[in-house]
Write a protein that holds these residues in place. Structure first.
Motif: not given
Length: 69
Positions: A14-19, A22-24
């Motif tokens: 889900l993090r990658k799908e949201g572009g 980890q820091e963001e």
């Protein structure tokens, strides 16, 4: 599948799908970047409060982090 592994897998996806890096994501959620990484590597189990903060930062229902897809 163990719940810790499921949360880690869903969080990463889900993090990658949201572009987001980890820091963001950590910044948006008000959490430490290392904590996000530890969850994704299955080194730490997130608290219920952390799951809420992460899901809010991702703009998703917290249940999405627990679903086996």
């Amino acid at each position: 599948m163990r719940l810790r592994r499921l949360v880690a897998k869903n969080l990463r996806r889900l993090r990658k799908e949201g572009g987001l890096s980890q820091e963001e994501l950590a910044d948006r959620a008000g959490l430490n970047r290392n904590y996000i990484g530890m969850i994704e590597r299955e080194e730490n189990s997130p608290t219920v409060d952390a799951l809420e903060q992460i899901s809010n930062a991702l703009g998703i229902d917290p249940v999405a982090l627990l679903q086996d897809r």
